[in-house]
Scaffold this active site. Structure first.
Site, short mmCIF file in Angstrom:
data_model
loop_
_atom_site.label_atom_id
_atom_site.label_comp_id
_atom_site.label_asym_id
_atom_site.label_seq_id
_atom_site.Cartn_x
_atom_site.Cartn_y
_atom_site.Cartn_z
N CYS A 1 -1.22 0.35 1.96
CA CYS A 1 -0.86 1.71 1.60
C CYS A 1 0.16 1.68 0.47
O CYS A 1 0.45 0.63 -0.11
CB CYS A 1 -0.25 2.44 2.80
SG CYS A 1 -1.25 2.35 4.30
N ARG B 1 -1.86 6.67 2.47
CA ARG B 1 -2.51 5.79 3.44
C ARG B 1 -3.93 5.37 3.07
O ARG B 1 -4.76 6.19 2.70
CB ARG B 1 -2.56 6.47 4.82
CG ARG B 1 -3.06 5.51 5.91
CD ARG B 1 -3.20 6.17 7.25
NE ARG B 1 -3.54 5.19 8.28
CZ ARG B 1 -4.22 5.44 9.38
NH1 ARG B 1 -4.62 6.68 9.64
NH2 ARG B 1 -4.49 4.48 10.24
N ILE C 1 -7.04 1.36 7.77
CA ILE C 1 -7.70 0.11 8.12
C ILE C 1 -7.74 -0.09 9.64
O ILE C 1 -8.75 -0.44 10.21
CB ILE C 1 -6.98 -1.09 7.47
CG1 ILE C 1 -6.93 -0.92 5.94
CG2 ILE C 1 -7.65 -2.41 7.84
CD1 ILE C 1 -8.27 -0.94 5.25
N ILE C 2 -6.59 0.14 10.29
CA ILE C 2 -6.47 0.02 11.75
C ILE C 2 -6.11 1.39 12.32
O ILE C 2 -5.27 2.08 11.77
CB ILE C 2 -5.38 -1.01 12.13
CG1 ILE C 2 -5.68 -2.39 11.50
CG2 ILE C 2 -5.25 -1.13 13.64
CD1 ILE C 2 -6.92 -3.05 12.03
N ASN D 1 3.53 -0.76 4.68
CA ASN D 1 2.36 -1.15 3.90
C ASN D 1 1.98 -2.56 4.30
O ASN D 1 2.81 -3.47 4.23
CB ASN D 1 2.69 -1.09 2.40
CG ASN D 1 1.63 -1.76 1.55
OD1 ASN D 1 0.45 -1.70 1.86
ND2 ASN D 1 2.04 -2.40 0.47
N GLY D 2 0.74 -2.76 4.72
CA GLY D 2 0.28 -4.10 5.07
C GLY D 2 -0.37 -4.16 6.43
O GLY D 2 -0.83 -3.15 6.98
N ASP E 1 -1.26 -0.97 14.06
CA ASP E 1 -0.46 -2.20 14.03
C ASP E 1 0.93 -1.93 13.47
O ASP E 1 1.90 -2.61 13.81
CB ASP E 1 -1.17 -3.27 13.19
CG ASP E 1 -1.39 -2.82 11.75
OD1 ASP E 1 -2.10 -1.83 11.54
OD2 ASP E 1 -0.85 -3.45 10.83
N LEU F 1 -13.97 -12.11 -1.55
CA LEU F 1 -14.10 -12.35 -2.99
C LEU F 1 -14.55 -13.79 -3.17
O LEU F 1 -13.84 -14.73 -2.78
CB LEU F 1 -12.76 -12.13 -3.69
CG LEU F 1 -12.15 -10.73 -3.57
CD1 LEU F 1 -10.81 -10.67 -4.30
CD2 LEU F 1 -13.09 -9.67 -4.11
N SER G 1 -9.35 -13.34 0.16
CA SER G 1 -9.27 -14.00 -1.14
C SER G 1 -8.60 -15.35 -1.00
O SER G 1 -7.92 -15.62 0.00
CB SER G 1 -8.50 -13.11 -2.12
OG SER G 1 -8.54 -13.61 -3.43
#
Length: 538
Positions: free
Chosen positions: A2, A47, A50-51, A71-72, A95, A225, A330
């Site tokens: 985010c 935002r 993701i979770i 963020n993360g 999370d 990737l 990645s």
């Protein structure tokens, strides 16, 4: 993943601060919110879901008066919920929420409990704490405005024209007004003399597998990737195996100037070998040049190698999000850990080799991690990096340097990483890819990319402009026309001295040509050591 913005200090410009946060909408296209505390402090959040897609909106309130933006990803959030936080009542399944509860439970001393990649701010009345993950996988900046208010932001964009001074928040630290900056991450490997561990190939393989497994945590589609180089190919191979355990198929993505680009051809071999659902994207040099201005605005750097490599990553990220994928793995970090860049073979001693790997890992947040985050988040795509898992770093960096030095093994960079996954009875990769020579990403997309980019910049910058670069840009002055061009674009958006000082140049050691292209090293199979040979690239 985010975008977060926090302003610590009294002020009534709620509308202004909301607009500042919106400068990072690309980081969080799914929803946004802003909270003003009783003290007038502001927490804002853009935002990317993701979770816990439905109830994980931020800022998140703790049990009492504390609020948090983050963020993360926190990969051990469930373990924390079931363990040290089992008495806490949670509002969401996100999370992120464990952070505010850890603050309530332990005060400032909790960052080492988090396993993940993160930047956060918690505000509780007049008290607050801001922190950044150990390696700086997630970006964070801090600044001070004319009224003495403290700003924290995922990118420079919201704060550069608001703060009289600002800087990059150091990875592995937290900050409070009572303590100042505190270094919480103090791994043994930071002492080069602690590189005393015997080689254990099984442990390397097992630890990297677990690092990859935890990074498959997601409530949305996930991909990888795949450049066709060793690092991304190993990440793809491990992820493919792990997803197959639950009957899922991995999506892989590569990019090149055309189908014959070195990376594109190798990626196809890997994808076919692994059975991934593969997507190959192409771009032209003209298209890359066209978006340089916008790209540098997103990247917030004028570092030459970051701009070169971010351009194809920017196009690839757009294609990935258009397909509905929001998270990718990645291979960043492997070259720094194992001395994978071609110049490492020229290290004068094992001690120098080890010191350089440590410094490269510590400075990743200024180069590859910055590129990996901002070129992908320009399109709302989250990047995860298994090689920078704390447990894997502890295992891999402390291996004796003599085991890692490429000259010991006929120039096979990252020999021990290759050897750990060289399992003939159950192969991870095709032999020719497993033992492929290092190809830096900006080279691998097609050699014409860098060559024509240098030529283009030469047409945009006069000899007189370059001669006056020291006077025009006294800090970190550019010494090539390519570097001057990038610096000029950067300066248009971020003219502050503080902004220029956040950038660290990436220059290879122990070789005559200091251009960051891998082909500038004489050991490259298609070396072109005339690349940008005049001056030092910055």
């Amino acid at each position: 993943m985010c975008g977060i913005l926090a302003i610590i200090g009294r002020g009534k410009e709620e509308q202004l601060f909301g607009a500042l946060s919106k400068r990072m909408t690309h980081r969080g296209p799914d929803e946004s919110d802003l909270h003003v505390t009783e003290k007038g402090y502001i927490l804002s959040h853009e935002r990317l879901s993701i979770i816990d897609l439905h109830s994980g909106k931020q800022p998140i309130q703790g049990t009492k008066t504390a609020y948090m933006v983050h963020n993360g990803e926190i990969y051990n959030h469930q373990e924390l919920r079931d363990g040290v936080l089992k008495r806490h009542a949670f509002r969401t399944k996100s999370d992120s929420e464990v952070i505010v509860h850890l603050y309530e439970e332990f005060g400032y001393d909790f960052c080492n409990m988090l396993d993940g990649d993160w930047a956060f701010v918690v505000v509780d009345g007049d008290d607050f704490i801001a922190g950044r993950d150990p390696m700086g996988v997630k970006p964070l900046y801090y600044g001070l405005d004319e009224r003495g208010r403290i700003y924290f932001s995922s990118e420079m964009k919201p704060i550069a024209d608001q703060c009289k001074t600002f800087s990059t928040f150091p990875p592995g630290h937290y900050y409070t007004q009572k303590t100042g900056f505190v270094k919480y991450y103090k791994p043994e490997y930071e002492d080069y003399l602690k590189a005393d561990q015997e080689l254990d190939l099984d442990l390397i393989r097992e630890t990297l597998t677990e690092a990859t497994r935890k990074r498959l945590m997601s409530d949305v589609p996930i991909g990888v990737l795949l450049s066709g180089g060793l690092d991304s190919s190993l990440t793809s191979a491990i992820a493919s195996r792990l997803l197959a355990e639950s009957g899922k198929k991995l999506q892989s993505f590569s990019i090149g100037l055309n189908a014959d680009a070195p990376d594109a051809a190798a990626a196809r071999k890997v994808a076919e070998f692994l059975g991934t659902e593969h997507h190959e994207i192409h771009f032209t040099v003209a298209e890359g040049i066209k978006i340089l201005d916008k790209l540098i605005w997103h990247l917030e750097t004028y570092d030459v190698t970051s701009v070169r490599a971010s351009t194809p990553m920017y196009f690839l990220s757009k294609a990935i999000t258009d397909l509905g994928v929001k998270v990718v793995l990645s291979g960043e970090g492997a070259d720094e850990i194992f001395g994978g860049y071609l110049y490492f073979r020229n290290a004068p001693s094992a001690e120098d080799f080890q010191k350089e790997t440590i410094e490269r890992v510590q400075k990743l947040f200024t180069a590859d991690l910055l590129r990996a985050d901002k070129s992908t988040m320009a399109h709302g795509l989250e990047t995860r990096v298994p090689f920078l898992d704390k447990a894997f770093l502890d295992v891999s960096i402390r291996i004796k340097a003599e085991e890692k030095m490429p000259k010991t093994y006929d120039g096979k960079e990252k020999y021990i990483l290759r050897k750990a996954f060289d399992t003939p009875d159950n192969p991870y990769l095709p032999e020719e890819v497993l033992w492929r020579q290092k190809e830096q990403f900006s080279d691998g997309v097609g050699y014409n990319w860098i060559d024509e980019l240098i030529d283009y910049c030469a047409t945009q910058v006069t000899d007189e402009q370059l001669a006056g670069a020291v006077a025009e840009f006294p800090y970190n002055s550019p010494t090539t026309k390519e570097a001057y061009f990038y610096r000029s674009v950067f300066n248009k958006y971020y003219p502050q001295v503080s902004a220029a000082q956040t950038v660290r140049k990436w220059i290879p050691k122990w070789q005559e040509n200091l251009d960051p292209s891998g082909r500038a090293n004489a050991a490259h199979v298609q070396a072109d050591t005339e690349i940008a040979k005049i001056g030092v690239v910055v």
